[in-house]
Design a protein around this motif. Structure first.
Motif, PDB file in Angstrom:
ATOM      1  N   ASP A  58       0.910  -1.577   0.434  1.00 19.75           N
ATOM      2  CA  ASP A  58      -0.034  -0.072   0.352  1.00 19.75           C
ATOM      3  C   ASP A  58       1.142   1.160  -0.411  1.00 19.75           C
ATOM      4  O   ASP A  58       0.379   2.007  -0.724  1.00 19.75           O
ATOM      5  N   ALA A  59       1.722   0.963   1.008  1.00 17.22           N
ATOM      6  CA  ALA A  59       2.623   2.293   0.418  1.00 17.22           C
ATOM      7  C   ALA A  59       3.431   2.945  -0.329  1.00 17.22           C
ATOM      8  O   ALA A  59       4.006   3.939  -0.719  1.00 17.22           O
ATOM      9  N   ILE A  60       3.952   1.655  -1.157  1.00 14.26           N
ATOM     10  CA  ILE A  60       4.386   1.396  -2.513  1.00 14.26           C
ATOM     11  C   ILE A  60       3.550   1.889  -3.255  1.00 14.26           C
ATOM     12  O   ILE A  60       3.914   3.188  -3.962  1.00 14.26           O
ATOM     13  N   THR A  61       2.201   2.119  -3.357  1.00 21.00           N
ATOM     14  CA  THR A  61       1.182   2.324  -4.274  1.00 21.00           C
ATOM     15  C   THR A  61       1.182   4.000  -4.425  1.00 21.00           C
ATOM     16  O   THR A  61       0.731   3.947  -5.403  1.00 21.00           O
ATOM     17  N   ALA A  62       0.818   4.285  -2.918  1.00 21.81           N
ATOM     18  CA  ALA A  62       0.472   5.772  -2.531  1.00 21.81           C
ATOM     19  C   ALA A  62       1.804   6.671  -2.738  1.00 21.81           C
ATOM     20  O   ALA A  62       1.526   7.632  -3.028  1.00 21.81           O
ATOM     21  N   GLU A  63       3.363   5.881  -2.835  1.00 23.42           N
ATOM     22  CA  GLU A  63       4.262   6.458  -3.507  1.00 23.42           C
ATOM     23  C   GLU A  63       4.125   7.218  -4.592  1.00 23.42           C
ATOM     24  O   GLU A  63       4.822   8.255  -4.988  1.00 23.42           O
ATOM     25  N   TYR A  64       3.785   5.637  -5.804  1.00 25.41           N
ATOM     26  CA  TYR A  64       4.269   5.582  -6.788  1.00 25.41           C
ATOM     27  C   TYR A  64       3.172   6.139  -7.855  1.00 25.41           C
ATOM     28  O   TYR A  64       3.328   5.773  -9.050  1.00 25.41           O
ATOM     29  N   THR A  80       0.119   7.005  -7.077  1.00 29.01           N
ATOM     30  CA  THR A  80      -0.995   8.174  -6.899  1.00 29.01           C
ATOM     31  C   THR A  80      -1.526   9.132  -7.524  1.00 29.01           C
ATOM     32  O   THR A  80       0.395   9.668  -7.607  1.00 29.01           O
TER      33      THR A  80
END
Length: 123
Positions: free
Chosen positions: A115-121, A123
């Motif tokens: 989720d952190a990777i998705t949010a960082e890269y 969104t």
């Protein structure tokens, strides 16, 4: 020690060190993450298929993990030398379809990293 992330498919549970796709992406960023992960896995799978086509010793390698990493490393070095010398790449290398039995119990820490990777890269 390893500093980085491994890339896996839906056969594996998502872990803090092993990124797997979202089982049921609900948002565009999750879908984009899955696409990027899939494209990365495809490149890795293609690279391994080329190495296996060039070096038959990599088929059914049955040695300790430490020895296997040495053998694979040596094959990669030889492959890079062959590439520099413009040696012919084997024409035929097959990407065998994955025999997938999905394992969907992702570890909470793995989900948090994903989720952190998705949010960082994405969104």
């Amino acid at each position: 020690l390893f500093d980085g992330l491994l890339v896996g498919d839906q056969t594996y549970a998502c872990q803090s060190f092993l990124m797997t796709p979202y089982p049921d992406p609900e948002t565009k960023p999750q879908h984009d993450f899955n696409m990027a992960l899939s494209q990365t896995r495809l490149k890795i799978d293609t690279t391994f298929a080329i190495l296996k086509a060039r070096f038959n010793c990599l088929h059914d390698l049955r040695v300790s993990p430490e020895r296997a990493s040495q053998i694979v490393g040596a094959c990669v070095i030889l492959h890079n030398i062959a590439t520099i010398r413009k040696e012919r790449v084997p024409n035929e290398y097959d990407l065998q379809p994955d025999d997938i039995d999905p394992f969907t119990q992702d570890h909470p820490a793995g989900r948090a990293v994903r989720d952190a990777i998705t949010a960082e890269y994405f969104t």
